[in-house]
Design a protein around this motif. Structure first.
Motif, PDB file in Angstrom:
ATOM      1  N   GLU A   1     -32.445  60.664 -22.136  1.00 13.95           N
ATOM      2  CA  GLU A   1     -31.013  60.881 -21.901  1.00 13.95           C
ATOM      3  C   GLU A   1     -30.173  59.882 -22.701  1.00 13.95           C
ATOM      4  OE1 GLU A   1     -30.749  60.703 -17.658  1.00 13.95           O
ATOM      5  OE2 GLU A   1     -30.834  62.896 -17.425  1.00 13.95           O
TER       6      GLU A   1
ATOM      7  N   LEU B   1     -36.829  68.032 -18.325  1.00 12.87           N
ATOM      8  CA  LEU B   1     -35.861  68.460 -17.307  1.00 12.87           C
ATOM      9  C   LEU B   1     -36.327  69.737 -16.622  1.00 12.87           C
ATOM     10  CD1 LEU B   1     -32.527  67.752 -19.234  1.00 12.87           C
ATOM     11  CD2 LEU B   1     -33.321  66.596 -17.170  1.00 12.87           C
TER      12      LEU B   1
ATOM     13  N   ASN C   1     -34.731  70.700 -13.213  1.00 10.62           N
ATOM     14  CA  ASN C   1     -33.323  70.689 -13.629  1.00 10.62           C
ATOM     15  C   ASN C   1     -33.096  71.746 -14.720  1.00 10.62           C
ATOM     16  OD1 ASN C   1     -32.757  68.515 -11.899  1.00 10.62           O
ATOM     17  ND2 ASN C   1     -33.411  67.043 -13.460  1.00 10.62           N
TER      18      ASN C   1
ATOM     19  N   GLN D   1     -29.464  71.966 -16.600  1.00 10.92           N
ATOM     20  CA  GLN D   1     -29.277  70.879 -17.567  1.00 10.92           C
ATOM     21  C   GLN D   1     -30.187  71.063 -18.776  1.00 10.92           C
ATOM     22  OE1 GLN D   1     -29.722  67.015 -15.820  1.00 10.92           O
ATOM     23  NE2 GLN D   1     -29.084  65.907 -17.678  1.00 10.92           N
TER      24      GLN D   1
ATOM     25  N   GLU E   1     -28.562  73.449 -21.209  1.00  5.92           N
ATOM     26  CA  GLU E   1     -27.469  72.842 -21.965  1.00  5.92           C
ATOM     27  C   GLU E   1     -27.999  71.991 -23.120  1.00  5.92           C
ATOM     28  OE1 GLU E   1     -25.248  70.655 -19.124  1.00  5.92           O
ATOM     29  OE2 GLU E   1     -24.318  72.420 -18.195  1.00  5.92           O
TER      30      GLU E   1
END
Length: 333
Positions: free
Chosen positions: A282, A307, A312, A315, A318
C-alpha cells in the motif's frame, strides 16, 4: 578530495598540543556522520614507552613530553559524536597507531576506538619517506594521485578498503614504505570519494554525500537479501530488506524503493505475514502515482492479489483498474 571548505580546519605548524587537539574536539562535537583527521608531519617514539607521538614545531627526538601523545588524539576521537571516525597519519612510525586500534592484547583492546578506521604511511618501526625533488611525501603524493585521477577498472565509489589496497600496490611497486591500516565495525566499506577515472571531467572527486552512502547501502542490502532468498535463508533476508527500506526512506529519493518494497512484500507473503505484506505494498501503491513503469504495474497486481486473498475485493478491483490505466496509457489515469 573536494571536501566543503566550511567543514575543514587546517592547522599549520602547531607549537602546542592544544593547537592540534582543540580543533579535533570541536569537530568531534559538531560531526554526526563522519569525522576525518589527517596528520602530515613528523612522528617520534618516546625513549621510555616507545609509544607514538606527533611532533610539534619544537619537539625533540625521543622526548614524548615535547610532542602530542597519540593516545590524546585517540581520546578525542572516542568522545566524538560521529558514527565513523577516519584517521590518516603520514608520519614516521605511524603504524603504531594502527596497531593500537587493532586489538590483540589488553592494551590494544583498551585503546580501540569504536567505529574507527586508521590509515598510516608506514609500519610501526619504519620511517616515512619524503623523496628528494617531490612536492609531497611518498604516501600523500600517491594518495592525492588516486583521489585526483581515480583507479582504472575500479568501483564507481572508492571506499577506504579499496583506497588502502591501491596505495599498498602502488607503493610496493615503487619500493617505498608500505601503508598500514586498522578498522572497527566494518568502516572500511565506507565510500570516501568518487572514482575520477569513471566520472566526467567536471565531476568533483568528493565528498560522497550521505545520500550517496544510503543509496549504496540500499542497493547492497537488496542484493544481499536476494542472495539469501536464493539460498533459502528467509530468516536473515527479512531484516536486511527492512533495513534497506528504512535507509531508502531516510534518503528521501526513489532509487531502489519499489524494488525493495516488492521484494519485501513477496517475502512477507511467503512467510504468512500477509497483513504486513499488504501494508508494504500500500505504501508502494502511493508512490506509483508519481513513478510509472513495469515495476509500478507489478506493485498494483501484487497488491490486488493480496487484497483479494484477504477478502477486500472492492479495493482489489480499484487497484487493478489503476494498473490497467498505467499499462494502456503509460501514465496516470
Amino acid at each position: 578530495m573536494g571536501l566543503p571548505v566550511q567543514h575543514c580546519t587546517v592547522v599549520t605548524d602547531p607549537l602546542s598540543p592544544q593547537t592540534i587537539l582543540d580543533p579535533v574536539h570541536r569537530a568531534g562535537e559538531e560531526a554526526t556522520d563522519t569525522l576525518l583527521v589527517y596528520f602530515a608531519g613528523h612522528g617520534i617514539r618516546d625513549a621510555e614507552s616507545a609509544d607514538l607521538y606527533l611532533a610539534l614545531g619544537d619537539s625533540r627526538e625521543h622526548l614524548g613530553y615535547t610532542a602530542v601523545a597519540y593516545q590524546h588524539l585517540r581520546t578525542a576521537l572516542r568522545s566524538a559524536r560521529a558514527r565513523r571516525k577516519i584517521v590518516v597519519l603520514d608520519c614516521c612510525f605511524s603504524g603504531r597507531a594502527a596497531r593500537a586500534l587493532s586489538g590483540g592484547d589488553v592494551l590494544a583492546a583498551e585503546a580501540a576506538v569504536d567505529g574507527a578506521y586508521v590509515l598510516t604511511a608506514s609500519p610501526r618501526d619504519r620511517i616515512a619517506l619524503a623523496p628528494d625533488g617531490e612536492r609531497y611525501t611518498a604516501f600523500t603524493g600517491e594518495l592525492l594521485t588516486v583521489l585526483r585521477h581515480g583507479v582504472e577498472d575500479g568501483p564507481e565509489l572508492i571506499d577506504l578498503d579499496t583506497l588502502y589496497r591501491v596505495l599498498l600496490e602502488r607503493l610496493r611497486a615503487k619500493n617505498r614504505p608500505l601503508p598500514q591500516h586498522s578498522q572497527e565495525n566494518g568502516v572500511g566499506r565506507l565510500p570516501l570519494a568518487r572514482n575520477k577515472s569513471r566520472a566526467g571531467r567536471h565531476t568533483p572527486a568528493g565528498p560522497v554525500l550521505p545520500a550517496d552512502v544510503r543509496a549504496a547501502m540500499v542497493s547492497t542490502g537488496l542484493a544481499v537479501a536476494r542472495l539469501l532468498r536464493a539460498e533459502g535463508n528467509t530468516r536473515d533476508a527479512l531484516p536486511v530488506l527492512r533495513l534497506a527500506l528504512q535507509e531508502q526512506r531516510t534518503a528521501g529519493a526513489q532509487g531502489d524503493l519499489l524494488a525493495v518494497q516488492l521484494e519485501l512484500s513477496e517475502l512477507l507473503a511467503e512467510t504468512g505475514q500477509v497483513k504486513d505484506a499488504i501494508e508494504v505494498l500500500e505504501l508502494a501503491f502511493q508512490q506509483v502515482h508519481k513513478v510509472y513503469g513495469p515495476e509500478a504495474v507489478l506493485v498494483c497486481r501484487r497488491l490486488a492479489d493480496l487484497l483479494q486473498e484477504s477478502g477486500n475485493h472492492l479495493q482489489a478491483c480499484e487497484v487493478l483498474k489503476h494498473a490497467l490505466d498505467i499499462s494502456e496509457r503509460g501514465g496516470p489515469a
